[in-house]
Enzyme design. Structure first.
Site, short mmCIF file in Angstrom:
data_model
loop_
_atom_site.label_atom_id
_atom_site.label_comp_id
_atom_site.label_asym_id
_atom_site.label_seq_id
_atom_site.Cartn_x
_atom_site.Cartn_y
_atom_site.Cartn_z
N LYS A 50 0.45 -1.01 -0.10
CA LYS A 50 -0.05 -0.63 -0.02
C LYS A 50 0.96 1.62 -0.54
CE LYS A 50 -4.21 -2.62 2.40
NZ LYS A 50 -4.34 -3.12 3.03
N GLN A 94 -4.83 -1.93 9.75
CA GLN A 94 -4.24 -3.40 9.27
C GLN A 94 -4.48 -4.34 9.83
OE1 GLN A 94 -3.56 -3.93 5.81
NE2 GLN A 94 -3.71 -6.02 6.30
N ASP A 117 -11.41 2.17 4.07
CA ASP A 117 -11.48 0.79 4.11
C ASP A 117 -12.60 0.19 4.51
OD1 ASP A 117 -8.68 -0.91 3.95
OD2 ASP A 117 -8.61 -0.83 6.01
#
Ligand code: NAD
Length: 288
Positions: A50, A94, A117
């Site tokens: 990312k 994450q 997200d």
């Protein structure tokens, strides 16, 4: 072949051009912040990629790498500080987080305005109501791929295998929504004889995490197959593993009309999804 790698490269190129135009007029560039807690190998790889993606398109990125024994409180404090930072457009934590940290508390602590997200309850609620929101990266990537490849979804029978909050569930909502208009069946671990459903499917989207789960005899001739699964399987190559999807690719590819490979299918489109959402957040903040 539904080539997610090439498609994502093209789409990322478009974002890169937009960022160059932003820079040219002297504005700040979009900024994605990521938090990684602990030493999970796959999570580290995802966060690194990312970071590289941000660099490629010209976004600013900041990664907070925290030790596995970080307390829930200090993680929540960091999220709060990032939420307040006007110059940050997207924040991801994450997953998975270590067991002593409550993952739900973490996703709910992220300001929905920068929840790129799309895991926050507000984001999911808006998605369900077909309101403008951040669609989580993997379902978004799959939708983009189907659109870009001109795959007809209206009136088609779409079978989704897996009902997780990050893939199967949002995927099923998106596919049945107006605009895509598919007739959706969701299969999960308690579904008896999944093949009875997939054999009637025009589109199969598999997200179970079991290599070779979807066998050739479970597929209708000419179906479109989207393989979301990624499992690391031990190997004696330099990396010590290979990535396997959920589809028995070699056999199924001969019977279907279109299929995503693993790697190089949904994965790169997921990565694109996160960049798209970060740019979307940036534009909203800038009133663009
Ligand atoms: P998960 O473990 O949360 O969910 C798996 C789902 O599969 C569950 O809903 C379960 O009911 C279903 N399932 C399990 N066994 C089954 C069976 N025998 N028959 C039918 N359904 C069954 O997993 P997830 O987070 O949704 O991820 C699924 C896979 O997709 C994993 O391999 C993951 O690594 C991969 N993934 C890939 C991307 C990407 O970018 N390509 C993104 C997210 C997840």
């Amino acid at each position: 072949m539904l080539d997610g790698k090439s498609l994502a490269l093209k789409l990322r190129g478009n974002i890169k051009e937009e960022v160059e135009a932003i820079k040219a007029i002297g504005n700040r560039v979009p900024h994605l912040a990521a938090i990684l807690v602990g030493e999970d190998g796959a999570s580290k790889t995802y966060v690194n990629s990312k970071e590289r993606d941000c660099e490629y398109v010209g976004f600013e990125s900041s990664v907070h790498r925290l030790s596995a024994d970080t307390s829930e409180e200090s993680l929540l404090n960091l999220i709060e500080a990032i939420n307040k930072d006007e110059n940050i457009d997207g924040l991801i934590v994450q997953l998975p987080v270590p067991k002593h940290i409550n993952a739900t508390k973490v996703t709910e602590a992220i300001d929905p305005e920068i929840d790129v997200d799309g895991f926050h309850t507000i984001s999911v609620g808006k998605l369900t109501k077909n309101e403008d929101t951040f669609i989580s990266a993997t379902p978004f990537g799959v939708i983009m791929m189907l659109e870009e490849y001109g795959i007809e979804t209206r009136g088609k029978h779409c079978v989704i295998i897996g009902r997780s909050n990050i893939v199967g569930r949002p995927m099923s909502i998106l596919m049945s929504q107006g605009g895509r208009d598919a007739t959706v069946t969701v299969c999960h671990r308690y579904t008896e004889n999944v093949g009875n459903f997939t054999r009637t499917a025009d589109i199969v989207i598999v997200a179970v995490g079991i290599p070779d789960f979807l066998k050739v005899e479970m597929v209708k001739p000419g179906a479109v197959i989207v393989d979301v699964g990624i499992t690391r399987v031990d190997s004696d190559n330099a990396k010590r593993y290979v990535l396997k999807g959920d589809v028995d690719f070699e056999k199924v590819k001969e019977k279907c009309s279109a299929i995503t490979p693993v790697p190089g299918g949904v994965g790169p489109m997921t990565r694109y999804g996160l960049l798209f959402n970060t740019l979307k957040s940036y534009k909203k903040k800038q009133g663009l």
